[in-house]
Design an enzyme around this catalytic site. Structure first.
Site, mmCIF file in Angstrom:
data_model
loop_
_atom_site.group_PDB
_atom_site.id
_atom_site.type_symbol
_atom_site.label_atom_id
_atom_site.label_comp_id
_atom_site.label_asym_id
_atom_site.label_seq_id
_atom_site.Cartn_x
_atom_site.Cartn_y
_atom_site.Cartn_z
ATOM 1 N N CYS A 101 -5.108 -2.833 4.822
ATOM 2 C CA CYS A 101 -3.965 -2.322 5.587
ATOM 3 C C CYS A 101 -4.460 -1.602 6.838
ATOM 4 O O CYS A 101 -5.345 -0.751 6.760
ATOM 5 C CB CYS A 101 -3.177 -1.358 4.706
ATOM 6 S SG CYS A 101 -1.863 -0.500 5.573
ATOM 7 N N CYS A 132 -3.587 2.341 6.366
ATOM 8 C CA CYS A 132 -4.268 3.266 5.451
ATOM 9 C C CYS A 132 -5.537 2.676 4.849
ATOM 10 O O CYS A 132 -6.173 3.312 4.017
ATOM 11 C CB CYS A 132 -3.314 3.702 4.332
ATOM 12 S SG CYS A 132 -2.996 2.405 3.121
ATOM 13 N N CYS A 141 2.746 -2.401 2.473
ATOM 14 C CA CYS A 141 1.643 -1.761 1.758
ATOM 15 C C CYS A 141 2.210 -0.787 0.742
ATOM 16 O O CYS A 141 3.033 0.052 1.084
ATOM 17 C CB CYS A 141 0.752 -1.030 2.768
ATOM 18 S SG CYS A 141 -0.486 0.026 1.995
ATOM 19 N N CYS A 147 1.059 3.148 1.904
ATOM 20 C CA CYS A 147 1.605 3.860 3.063
ATOM 21 C C CYS A 147 2.958 3.312 3.505
ATOM 22 O O CYS A 147 3.573 3.871 4.418
ATOM 23 C CB CYS A 147 0.626 3.836 4.229
ATOM 24 S SG CYS A 147 0.495 2.237 5.064
ATOM 25 N N CYS A 174 3.148 -14.394 4.491
ATOM 26 C CA CYS A 174 3.050 -14.620 5.929
ATOM 27 C C CYS A 174 2.870 -13.255 6.591
ATOM 28 O O CYS A 174 3.822 -12.488 6.711
ATOM 29 C CB CYS A 174 4.343 -15.304 6.386
ATOM 30 S SG CYS A 174 4.337 -15.782 8.101
HETATM 31 ZN ZN LIG Z 1 -1.217 1.008 3.966
#
Ligand SMILES: [Zn+2]
Length: 168
Positions: A79, A82, A127, A130, A150
């Site tokens: 991510c 984070c 995510c 976060c 995607c």
């Molecule tokens: Zn994250």
């Protein structure tokens, strides 16, 4: 002396207005609580404007714009908000859509919500740590899952190396 009825009426009006604003303005998962939560100012300081637009405002990068489309090394896609490990290069495939695509996320990496914008019902992917928006998942992917995650390349950072997420 203040008329109590006027006071009550304006309080109700204020509440109604606030509630309406909340329903209209809130992203689909605004009520969800995340392990990592930051203010808008903190996110803006950390992310590029393009990353902010995608991760925090559910934007979408232009197709074929991501450098990660050509990323074929072994490693972990994490991510951009984070650094939580999200996808292994083992599950990346060429979807031909212009966005980095995966058929499966790593365990306990992403969450989903129903996205009803643009007159379509799509499944939004974010995510789990976060809450950063990553892209959407569709059911026209390859075996073994039949799923196509995607993803916006700007929402991801690539870490070359082993494809297991030992560190989390
Ligand atoms: Zn994250």
């Amino acid at each position: 002396m203040i008329d109590r009825r006027i006071l009550l009426a304006s309080a109700a009006g204020l509440f109604g207005f606030t509630a309406l604003r909340w329903f209209q303005g809130a992203p689909a998962h605004a009520a969800e609580k995340f392990e990592i939560e930051k203010t808008d100012a903190e996110w803006r300081a950390q992310l590029t404007p393009q990353q902010y637009e995608i991760l925090r405002e559910q934007g979408t990068e232009p197709p074929w714009s991501s450098a990660l489309l050509k990323e074929h090394r072994k490693g972990i896609f994490a991510c951009a908000g984070c650094d939580l490990s999200l996808f292994s290069s083992d599950t990346k495939f060429e979807s031909g859509t212009g966005w980095p695509s995966f058929y499966q996320p790593l365990p306990n990496a992403v969450g989903t919500t129903k996205d009803r914008t643009f007159g379509m019902v799509r499944t939004e992917v974010h995510c789990r740590r976060c809450g950063g928006h990553l892209g959407h998942v569709f059911d026209d992917g390859p075996k073994p899952t039949g799923l196509r995650y995607c993803m916006d390349g700007l929402a991801l950072v690539f870490h070359p190396g082993p494809t297991s997420s030992a560190s989390g």
